[in-house]
Enzyme design. Structure first.
Site, PDB file in Angstrom:
ATOM      1  N   SER A 172       0.613  -0.980   0.122  1.00  0.00           N
ATOM      2  CA  SER A 172      -0.421   0.142  -0.133  1.00  0.00           C
ATOM      3  C   SER A 172       1.022   1.240  -0.057  1.00  0.00           C
ATOM      4  CB  SER A 172      -0.443   0.072   0.919  1.00  0.00           C
ATOM      5  OG  SER A 172      -1.507   1.320   1.428  1.00  0.00           O
ATOM      6  N   TYR A 185      -2.071  -0.694  10.677  1.00  0.00           N
ATOM      7  CA  TYR A 185      -2.149  -1.608   9.121  1.00  0.00           C
ATOM      8  C   TYR A 185      -1.326  -0.867   8.153  1.00  0.00           C
ATOM      9  CZ  TYR A 185      -3.757  -0.881   3.839  1.00  0.00           C
ATOM     10  OH  TYR A 185      -3.999  -1.155   2.464  1.00  0.00           O
TER      11      TYR A 185
END
Length: 300
Positions: A172, A185
């Site tokens: 990401s 995350y």
């Protein structure tokens, strides 16, 4: 003494690399054929995993699809078959090592050797870290990074023996920069980027140059992963558009796939600019998404 010769050589290699990169801006990269490859995609019951499965199906690959959602993964498999591919759906909980290893053995025995592995499954808990449940933090790391180790240990040895294959790590933008209310995350995605880079280096050190690696680093995708994502300069993208860029990167053996490509320049600025300027840059970008803050200061 050798250092005096190696420093100029380093400068020449650096200059050559920049010139090569500049030339490649105008010459399309050669794409490899993946027809007939056995592709395993985790988290393929929805979103990017599903959209990428369709891209592989269009290229006559054989697909092994994993997801914790039975209905979603079977729906993906049916569409892949309609596109002309063979597809096998498995219900797998990627937070459980034993489930991964057990299903991996079943895949190898009943279907064959996986030659393209895409670690895509992911979870997120958009809340402040002090209020995030311990189990949610643990599951974030189990799915977003530890599962990569178990799938890699299950399938990559065969790729190494054949000196042929491709490992795709879906990380990401949050694996290169950070955002509040995504602490677990972002931490797990930083680990995923590190996993990709270290695995790439290890394969090279072992002389397994036929096993390629790619790391996918997108900004927000319009899916149910986070609710109502928005950005002033980089609006959320549709899974189908991201999947096309993932496929382009895989076919050209691109090591780090930033989506959109503009993200790479933004991340360079994030590292080079002074802290005050970086803070202003992200204020300009104005990332937003639905999150929950339940932490209360003890004095309030």
């Amino acid at each position: 003494m050798y250092l005096l010769f190696e420093i100029p050589l380093f400068l020449l290699v650096t200059l050559y690399s920049y010139l090569e990169a500049f030339v490649k801006l105008f010459i399309p990269a050669k794409k490899k054929s993946i027809s007939g490859e056995l592709v395993l995609i985790t988290g393929s019951g929805h979103g990017l995993g599903r959209a990428t499965a369709y891209e592989f199906a269009k290229r006559q690959c054989n697909l092994v699809l994993w997801d914790i959602n039975k209905h979603g993964v079977e729906e993906t498999a049916e569409e892949c078959k309609r596109l002309g591919a063979t597809a096998h759906a498995f219900v797998v909980d990627c937070s459980k090592k034993e489930d991964i290893y057990k299903t991996a053995e079943k895949v190898k025995e009943e279907i064959g050797d996986v030659s393209i592995l895409m670690n895509n499954a992911g979870v997120v808990s958009p809340t402040d870290v002090m209020s995030t449940d311990d189990r949610d933090i643990q599951k974030t790391f189990e799915v977003n990074i530890l599962a990569h180790y178990w799938t890699t240990k299950a399938f990559v040895p065969t790729m190494m023996r054949n000196n042929h294959g491709h490992v795709v790590t879906v990380a990401s933008a949050g694996g290169h920069t950070v955002a509040p209310f995504l602490v677990a995350y972002c931490s797990s995605k930083f680990a995923a980027v590190g996993f990709h880079r270290a695995l790439t280096a290890e394969l090279a050190a072992l002389g397994k140059h036929g096993v390629k690696t790619s790391c996918v680093c997108p900004m927000f995708i319009n899916s149910d992963f986070v609710k109502n994502p928005s950005s002033r300069l980089m609006p959320p993208m549709e899974p189908e558009d991201v999947a096309k860029q993932v496929m382009k990167g895989v076919l050209t053996n691109e090591r780090m796939i930033f989506i959109p490509p503009f993200l790479k320049f933004t991340l360079m600025l994030d590292r080079l600019l002074p802290d005050r300027a970086v803070a202003f840059l992200w204020k300009l970008i104005n990332l937003k998404f639905d999150h929950v803050v339940t932490y209360k200061d003890a004095e309030n």
